[in-house]
Design an enzyme around this catalytic site. Structure first.
Site, PDB file in Angstrom:
ATOM      1  N   TYR A  10     -30.395 155.779 -29.957  1.00  0.00           N
ATOM      2  CA  TYR A  10     -31.090 154.578 -30.462  1.00  0.00           C
ATOM      3  C   TYR A  10     -32.441 154.975 -31.037  1.00  0.00           C
ATOM      4  O   TYR A  10     -32.754 154.655 -32.186  1.00  0.00           O
ATOM      5  CB  TYR A  10     -31.285 153.546 -29.349  1.00  0.00           C
ATOM      6  CG  TYR A  10     -32.370 152.545 -29.689  1.00  0.00           C
ATOM      7  CD1 TYR A  10     -33.634 152.643 -29.116  1.00  0.00           C
ATOM      8  CD2 TYR A  10     -32.144 151.547 -30.621  1.00  0.00           C
ATOM      9  CE1 TYR A  10     -34.646 151.767 -29.451  1.00  0.00           C
ATOM     10  CE2 TYR A  10     -33.150 150.658 -30.972  1.00  0.00           C
ATOM     11  CZ  TYR A  10     -34.401 150.782 -30.382  1.00  0.00           C
ATOM     12  OH  TYR A  10     -35.403 149.910 -30.734  1.00  0.00           O
ATOM     13  N   SER A  18     -39.923 151.019 -33.648  1.00  0.00           N
ATOM     14  CA  SER A  18     -40.142 150.965 -32.202  1.00  0.00           C
ATOM     15  C   SER A  18     -41.043 152.099 -31.737  1.00  0.00           C
ATOM     16  O   SER A  18     -41.026 153.189 -32.302  1.00  0.00           O
ATOM     17  CB  SER A  18     -38.784 151.064 -31.498  1.00  0.00           C
ATOM     18  OG  SER A  18     -38.948 151.289 -30.115  1.00  0.00           O
ATOM     19  N   LYS A  21     -34.056 155.008 -35.147  1.00  0.00           N
ATOM     20  CA  LYS A  21     -35.325 154.433 -35.630  1.00  0.00           C
ATOM     21  C   LYS A  21     -36.104 155.495 -36.410  1.00  0.00           C
ATOM     22  O   LYS A  21     -36.697 155.227 -37.447  1.00  0.00           O
ATOM     23  CB  LYS A  21     -36.165 153.896 -34.469  1.00  0.00           C
ATOM     24  CG  LYS A  21     -35.630 152.608 -33.860  1.00  0.00           C
ATOM     25  CD  LYS A  21     -35.566 151.485 -34.881  1.00  0.00           C
ATOM     26  CE  LYS A  21     -35.015 150.207 -34.300  1.00  0.00           C
ATOM     27  NZ  LYS A  21     -34.798 149.162 -35.301  1.00  0.00           N
TER      28      LYS A  21
HETATM   29  C1  WQD Z   1     -39.218 148.890 -19.160  1.00  0.00           C
HETATM   30  C2  WQD Z   1     -39.576 149.501 -17.815  1.00  0.00           C
HETATM   31  C3  WQD Z   1     -37.793 150.780 -16.859  1.00  0.00           C
HETATM   32  C4  WQD Z   1     -35.043 147.498 -16.010  1.00  0.00           C
HETATM   33  C5  WQD Z   1     -36.630 149.920 -24.490  1.00  0.00           C
HETATM   34  C6  WQD Z   1     -36.520 150.561 -25.855  1.00  0.00           C
HETATM   35  C7  WQD Z   1     -37.535 149.944 -26.783  1.00  0.00           C
HETATM   36  C8  WQD Z   1     -37.335 148.464 -26.805  1.00  0.00           C
HETATM   37  C9  WQD Z   1     -37.506 147.908 -25.389  1.00  0.00           C
HETATM   38  C10 WQD Z   1     -35.837 147.698 -28.491  1.00  0.00           C
HETATM   39  C11 WQD Z   1     -39.063 150.921 -17.680  1.00  0.00           C
HETATM   40  C12 WQD Z   1     -38.135 149.584 -15.981  1.00  0.00           C
HETATM   41  C13 WQD Z   1     -36.125 148.237 -16.450  1.00  0.00           C
HETATM   42  C14 WQD Z   1     -34.794 147.381 -14.602  1.00  0.00           C
HETATM   43  C15 WQD Z   1     -36.724 148.722 -14.175  1.00  0.00           C
HETATM   44  N1  WQD Z   1     -36.030 148.169 -27.286  1.00  0.00           N
HETATM   45  N2  WQD Z   1     -36.947 148.831 -15.539  1.00  0.00           N
HETATM   46  N3  WQD Z   1     -35.648 148.003 -13.743  1.00  0.00           N
HETATM   47  O1  WQD Z   1     -36.935 151.301 -21.831  1.00  0.00           O
HETATM   48  O2  WQD Z   1     -39.420 150.741 -22.070  1.00  0.00           O
HETATM   49  O3  WQD Z   1     -37.874 150.247 -23.937  1.00  0.00           O
HETATM   50  O4  WQD Z   1     -36.502 148.529 -24.566  1.00  0.00           O
HETATM   51  O5  WQD Z   1     -36.594 147.402 -29.341  1.00  0.00           O
HETATM   52  O6  WQD Z   1     -37.336 150.462 -28.065  1.00  0.00           O
HETATM   53  O7  WQD Z   1     -36.804 151.930 -25.737  1.00  0.00           O
HETATM   54  O8  WQD Z   1     -37.736 148.904 -21.881  1.00  0.00           O
HETATM   55  O9  WQD Z   1     -37.353 146.921 -20.488  1.00  0.00           O
HETATM   56  O10 WQD Z   1     -35.630 148.779 -20.453  1.00  0.00           O
HETATM   57  O11 WQD Z   1     -37.821 149.125 -19.355  1.00  0.00           O
HETATM   58  O12 WQD Z   1     -37.482 149.279 -13.364  1.00  0.00           O
HETATM   59  O13 WQD Z   1     -33.821 146.732 -14.132  1.00  0.00           O
HETATM   60  O14 WQD Z   1     -38.920 148.744 -16.790  1.00  0.00           O
HETATM   61  O15 WQD Z   1     -37.516 151.928 -16.061  1.00  0.00           O
HETATM   62  O16 WQD Z   1     -40.020 151.661 -16.919  1.00  0.00           O
HETATM   63  P1  WQD Z   1     -38.001 150.412 -22.361  1.00  0.00           P
HETATM   64  P2  WQD Z   1     -37.048 148.372 -20.549  1.00  0.00           P
END
Ligand code: WQD
Length: 339
Positions: A150, A125, A154
């Site tokens: 997490y 990741s 990785k």
């Molecule tokens: C994306 C953006 C949130 C939810 C993680 C892991 C990565 C992979 C994907 C596994 C961020 C914003 C989110 C919401 C929001 N996981 N958001 N409101 O955190 O970039 O990555 O998930 O493989 O390894 O680190 O993904 O989709 O959680 O967030 O504003 O209700 O959307 O703050 O900026 P992230 P995410």
């Protein structure tokens, strides 16, 4: 060639099984079904016309893993997805993440060494980069201190593979995913978060379909054009196709190093609000959201330098943001029909 896909009833795993079967591979899935359902096997069969093998197996259990490999002596390669992957949950339950994510890999590598299985494609990741100093981020960017257990699992797993390979002869491709979203065109498989979703896309589609009243945009005060955080979103089918290419690259012994790392992204960053705009355009729905404070542990912005995967693997993401948001919406509507 018979390929073992661990975590193959999960989001990325199931899409990869479809692409493997459609490329002529025989597939067997193992999954402990802790974050997916066995019905996904039926859905895969509906898409490809071939039912993959499936065995419910807990890879964090050494004996279960060993007995699976004793039973299946004809596995040519392993694609290892099986892991817990919720950043927030990992902060609350670190031991669950360390024991499952790390010991599952140790048991897989032990069995591969014992049975002379040399080829591994590992699901890593972009989380390993933390907040990169330079964007777009390249594979030789420094791995920074992980912001969550997490992310740390990785990093540890990548190091375990690097340390094991010279001893066991394992040839590995480690794929660093950016943010996978979207669903298969058939809308028969997609992201199926059990319970409250962790990731952005399921929150958007569940709010749009009425499962949630309003969604939170975590942070509007980042140093970005519209103040919301930026990520490199990649269509899950583009991601799945990269795994077949990586497998072929390994089995064709095209790899120059025993362990090679590739970023899998589009190379383009989108802010949360830009994703929402694309979703609204593709669904025709005006999304109810509010901008709230930042989510602890989030980084501000990241997008990939994809030139290595483009030039060495000869792979490039083909689907754009509108493809991602429209396929995610089609999947959510399908889910609603089946309730
Ligand atoms: C994306 C953006 C949130 C939810 C993680 C892991 C990565 C992979 C994907 C596994 C961020 C914003 C989110 C919401 C929001 N996981 N958001 N409101 O955190 O970039 O990555 O998930 O493989 O390894 O680190 O993904 O989709 O959680 O967030 O504003 O209700 O959307 O703050 O900026 P992230 P995410």
């Amino acid at each position: 060639m018979k390929i073992l896909v661990t975590g193959g009833t999960g989001y990325i795993g199931s899409h990869t099984v479809v692409e493997l079967q459609q490329s002529g591979y025989e597939v067997i899935i193992i999954d402990n079904l802790s974050n997916s359902s066995v019905e996904v096997v039926d859905q895969i069969a509906k898409i490809t016309g071939t039912r993959p093998g499936f065995e419910k197996t807990d890879l964090s259990n050494a004996d279960e893993t060993a007995s699976f490999f004793r039973k299946h002596g004809d596995i040519s390669a392993v694609i290892h997805f099986a892991a817990f992957k919720a950043v927030g949950e990992s902060v609350l339950e670190p031991l669950k993440y360390y024991s499952n994510n790390i010991m599952s890999l140790v048991h897989i590598l032990t069995a591969m060494q014992k049975h002379g299985i040399l080829h591994l494609v590992f699901s890593s990741s972009c989380t390993v980069y933390g907040q990169p100093d330079v964007l777009p981020v390249t594979e030789d960017a420094p791995v920074k201190e992980a912001l969550s257990p997490y992310g740390y699992t990785k990093q540890v797993c990548e190091r375990i593979i690097q340390d094991t390979s010279p001893v066991s002869g394992t040839q590995a491709i480690m794929l660093r995913y950016f943010n996978p979203i979207g669903a298969h065109d058939s809308a028969l498989i997609g992201e199926l978060p059990l319970g409250v979703p962790n990731n952005l896309m399921p929150y958007i589609t569940q709010t749009a379909v009425g499962k949630r009243k309003c969604m939170d945009v975590f942070g509007g005060d980042y140093n970005t054009p519209d103040g919301t955080a930026i990520r490199d979103y990649i269509h899950v089918v583009d991601l799945a196709k990269a795994h077949v290419i990586a497998l072929r690259y390994l089995s064709g012994q095209k790899n120059k190093e025993a362990v090679e790392i590739f970023n899998l992204g589009t190379g383009k960053g989108y802010s949360v609000l830009e994703v929402i705009r694309s979703f609204e355009k593709m669904s025709g729905i005006s999304l109810r959201y509010q901008i709230t404070r930042r989510r602890p542990g989030d980084i501000e912005k990241v997008w990939a330098d994809t030139s290595l995967a483009n030039n060495v693997l000869n792979w490039k993401a083909e689907r754009d943001m509108d493809d991602m948001t429209s396929s995610a919406w089609k999947w959510e509507l399908e889910l609603k029909k089946n309730i």
